[in-house]
Design a protein around this motif. Structure first.
Motif, mmCIF file in Angstrom:
data_model
loop_
_atom_site.group_PDB
_atom_site.id
_atom_site.type_symbol
_atom_site.label_atom_id
_atom_site.label_comp_id
_atom_site.label_asym_id
_atom_site.label_seq_id
_atom_site.Cartn_x
_atom_site.Cartn_y
_atom_site.Cartn_z
ATOM 1 N N ASN A 30 13.418 71.378 -55.520
ATOM 2 C CA ASN A 30 13.918 70.139 -56.118
ATOM 3 C C ASN A 30 15.441 70.115 -56.168
ATOM 4 O OD1 ASN A 30 11.433 68.920 -56.536
ATOM 5 N ND2 ASN A 30 11.175 69.824 -58.564
ATOM 6 N N ALA A 73 16.577 69.295 -52.680
ATOM 7 C CA ALA A 73 16.338 67.875 -52.413
ATOM 8 C C ALA A 73 17.351 67.008 -53.138
ATOM 9 C CB ALA A 73 14.921 67.496 -52.835
ATOM 10 N N ALA A 74 17.725 67.435 -54.347
ATOM 11 C CA ALA A 74 18.705 66.667 -55.113
ATOM 12 C C ALA A 74 20.044 66.616 -54.401
ATOM 13 C CB ALA A 74 18.873 67.269 -56.503
ATOM 14 N N ARG A 88 6.910 66.040 -57.312
ATOM 15 C CA ARG A 88 7.569 65.826 -56.019
ATOM 16 C C ARG A 88 6.617 65.155 -55.039
ATOM 17 N NH1 ARG A 88 11.959 67.239 -53.263
ATOM 18 N NH2 ARG A 88 11.788 68.013 -51.128
ATOM 19 N N GLU A 123 11.025 61.318 -54.348
ATOM 20 C CA GLU A 123 11.923 62.455 -54.555
ATOM 21 C C GLU A 123 12.909 62.249 -55.694
ATOM 22 O OE1 GLU A 123 12.547 64.599 -50.274
ATOM 23 O OE2 GLU A 123 13.684 62.760 -50.636
ATOM 24 N N SER A 162 14.041 65.150 -58.471
ATOM 25 C CA SER A 162 15.362 65.677 -58.114
ATOM 26 C C SER A 162 16.326 65.531 -59.285
ATOM 27 C CB SER A 162 15.911 64.937 -56.889
ATOM 28 O OG SER A 162 15.111 65.183 -55.754
#
Length: 606
Positions: free
Chosen positions: A24, A27-28, A86, A108, A112
């Motif tokens: 995460n 992805a952030a 997620r 997402e 995130s």
């Protein structure tokens, strides 16, 4: 003992499965680049939920607080924990990633944000109890009841507290706040029927509203015009042309400003695809191409354009931030935008930006000198006007007979650009309209008229070509050869004839005659550079039309020439019937119109 095979190491790296928190946070880094990215994701979620009111609060440029409140459909106690998982979303079922009708679809954003900040979501569906869930650094709490109106409130505190290194790459609070403002403005333009409120709540006070846009009413164009006037300013709305064009499943709407209302940079260009704000090189190039014949290279058009199509014709799943798109037929999208904008500019005729008159009046406004005392506050009677002609300076007089003078004084000009009344400094024509005065730059105006005539002749008869005695061979890669040959028909329209010459070269056989002697190789590489950058090339057309522009300049009425009354009026009438005559070949205005009411204010006759 060292391994005999250098490719085999006892310290071979081991492949591991990353934990959910690390995934995460990674992805952030793609989805949430800065506070404005978080605002964008949260506001888009609100719009996808059907909200008609969206309120955004932020503190310290969004670094310490972002709060988005909406009156959308809300989420139930069962939905809310799933929304924080997620790749969990209500917007698509995963069966067709090309049939996307919403802003979000990746699932997402919320996980995130929860991974890098302190996230709290409170939501309520009409007829259900409200519920609240918090996630701090990727660790979620259990749901608990909360009192709340129908809708959702998302509160994000201490963004990037779980990844403090990211904070070092953020800009000042003021710069981040401005970026948030820009994001909200773009979303507000895309949704004119939704009310938006943006507040800065930094410090201990109740905050201040930095942007507010009421929900618009009426049809789409009326609502969009009102919203653009609120977001981009009244001057843009007054000087923008409505765009409405369709072609093969694509629909382009919006507003584009007159060339004389141009900007020093591309800051006033807003492009949307299916309601989604995008920064697409293809569309930006098309916008520039539509105006390139009206603006110099240091000026940029202003526009807010919305391209809508079936979702299967455009791929929005190109980048995690969803700011880039890819069209199934890029040439169709570009062609529609260029032709629609050029048609609208042609329909505008001789119209020029109203801001030109405002700037002129501002330059003419006298300095205040205390109390004003006037001996005459009444407008002169029409019968008195001829007497002033007798005492006018010689540069402002038009030699006419007495019957003509009386007839001109008695007539009411009903032409858009009025009737010529004089010429000063042998370069500027003064004409009188029914409601004011028009000042025309005779050289710039005639230059544009000659230029448009030359372009029409070129369009009717084609571009004359010169055959090279010995064709020039340009060696290229196989891919570059193929790209050039794909646009060979377009190049032929402007006098450049190319043919394949083996597998790694092309032969240039004919060039535009108007360009004179041409070094074909640099020109071919310039065209290739444009094709690589924008998937299209206007370079050859620009060079041909630049020559026409220079011919028009030398063939037009020169500054310093005294014109007769009939010549001045003929010039005005031709301007009224010629497209684009409101600006010269470099985008500057060819005339200024001053309303009589504004002129009277200069003399205290308000």
């Amino acid at each position: 003992m060292a391994s005999l095979d250098p490719n085999i190491s006892e310290d071979r790296p081991v492949i591991r499965q990353l934990d959910e928190g690390a995934v995460n946070r990674i992805a952030a880094g793609e989805v949430v680049e800065r506070p404005a990215s978080a605002v964008k994701e949260l506001v888009e979620n609100a719009l996808d939920a059907g909200a008609r009111r969206v309120a955004i609060d932020y503190a310290d440029g969004g670094k310490t607080l972002i709060r988005v409140q909406d009156n959308g459909c809300g989420m139930t106690e069962e939905d809310l924990p799933m929304a924080l998982s997620r790749h969990a979303t209500s917007k698509i079922d995963g069966s067709d990633l090309l049939d996307i009708h919403t802003f979000g679809f990746r699932g997402e954003a919320l996980p995130s944000l929860g991974a890098v900040g302190k996230l709290t979501i409170a939501s309520r569906v009409e007829g259900f109890e409200g519920v609240e869930v918090s996630v701090h650094g990727g660790v979620a709490t259990s749901a608990k009841p909360v009192a709340l109106n129908a809708g959702t409130t998302v509160t994000l505190r201490d963004l990037f507290y779980a990844t403090p290194a990211r904070l070092k790459f953020l800009r000042t609070d003021r710069a981040e706040a401005q970026t948030i403002h820009d994001v909200v403005k773009r979303l507000a333009m895309a949704e004119p029927f939704v009310e938006f409120t943006l507040r800065d709540v930094s410090g201990d006070d109740e905050g201040r509203t930095v942007f507010h846009a009421e929900a618009q009413q009426g049809d789409l164009f009326g609502a969009l015009h009102g919203r653009l006037a609120r977001v981009l300013g009244r001057e843009f709305a007054e000087n923008a042309l409505a765009i409405d064009a369709r072609r093969d499943g694509l629909h382009l709407t919006g507003y584009a400003a007159l060339p004389t209302y141009s900007r020093g940079s591309a800051v006033a260009q807003y492009l949307f695809v299916n309601g989604r704000p995008v920064r697409d090189k293809l569309l930006i190039g098309a916008l520039r191409g539509a105006y390139f014949d009206f603006l110099s290279r240091d000026r940029h058009p202003a526009a807010a354009l919305f391209l809508d199509c079936d979702p299967t014709l455009v791929d929005v799943n190109v980048h995690p931030a969803k700011s880039e798109v890819r069209f199934r037929d890029p040439g169709l999208a570009r062609g529609l935008m260029v032709s629609a904008l050029r048609h609208a500019l042609a329909e505008a005729g001789h119209r020029a930006s109203s801001t030109v008159a405002g700037a002129t009046l501002g330059a003419m406004r006298p300095e205040p000198v205390g109390a004003r005392v006037y001996q005459m506050d009444q407008r002169a009677a029409p019968a008195v006007a001829p007497s002033f002609q007798e005492t006018a300076p010689i540069w402002g007089r038009i030699e006419t007979t007495e019957p003509q003078r009386e007839a001109e004084a008695a007539e009411t000009p009903d032409y858009p650009l009025g009737t010529a009344r004089g010429q000063f400094h042998e370069n500027y024509i003064v004409s009188q309209t029914a409601t004011g005065v028009v000042i025309v730059d005779q050289h710039a105006a005639h230059e544009r008229l000659v230029y448009e005539k030359l372009k029409r002749q070129m369009a009717d008869n084609g571009v004359a070509r010169q055959v090279l005695l010995i064709p020039e061979i340009v060696e290229l890669s196989t891919g570059d050869c193929a790209r050039l040959l794909e646009v060979s028909e377009a190049l032929e329209k402007f006098g450049l004839i190319i043919e394949p010459f083996g597998s790694g070269a092309i032969a240039v056989r004919e060039t535009p005659a108007i360009l004179g002697h041409v070094d074909a190789k640099p020109m071919v590489f310039d065209i290739l550079d444009e094709l690589s950058d924008r998937n299209s090339s206007d370079m050859l057309q620009a060079r041909v039309e630049a020559i026409l522009s220079r011919v028009a300049c030398h063939g037009s009425i020169r500054s310093g020439r005294r014109m007769r009354a009939e010549e001045m009026n003929a010039l005005l009438r031709e301007m009224e019937t010629t497209p684009h005559s409101g600006q010269c070949n470099h985008g500057r205005p060819t005339y200024v119109e001053l309303k009589l009411s504004d002129i009277e204010k200069l003399f205290g006759r308000s």
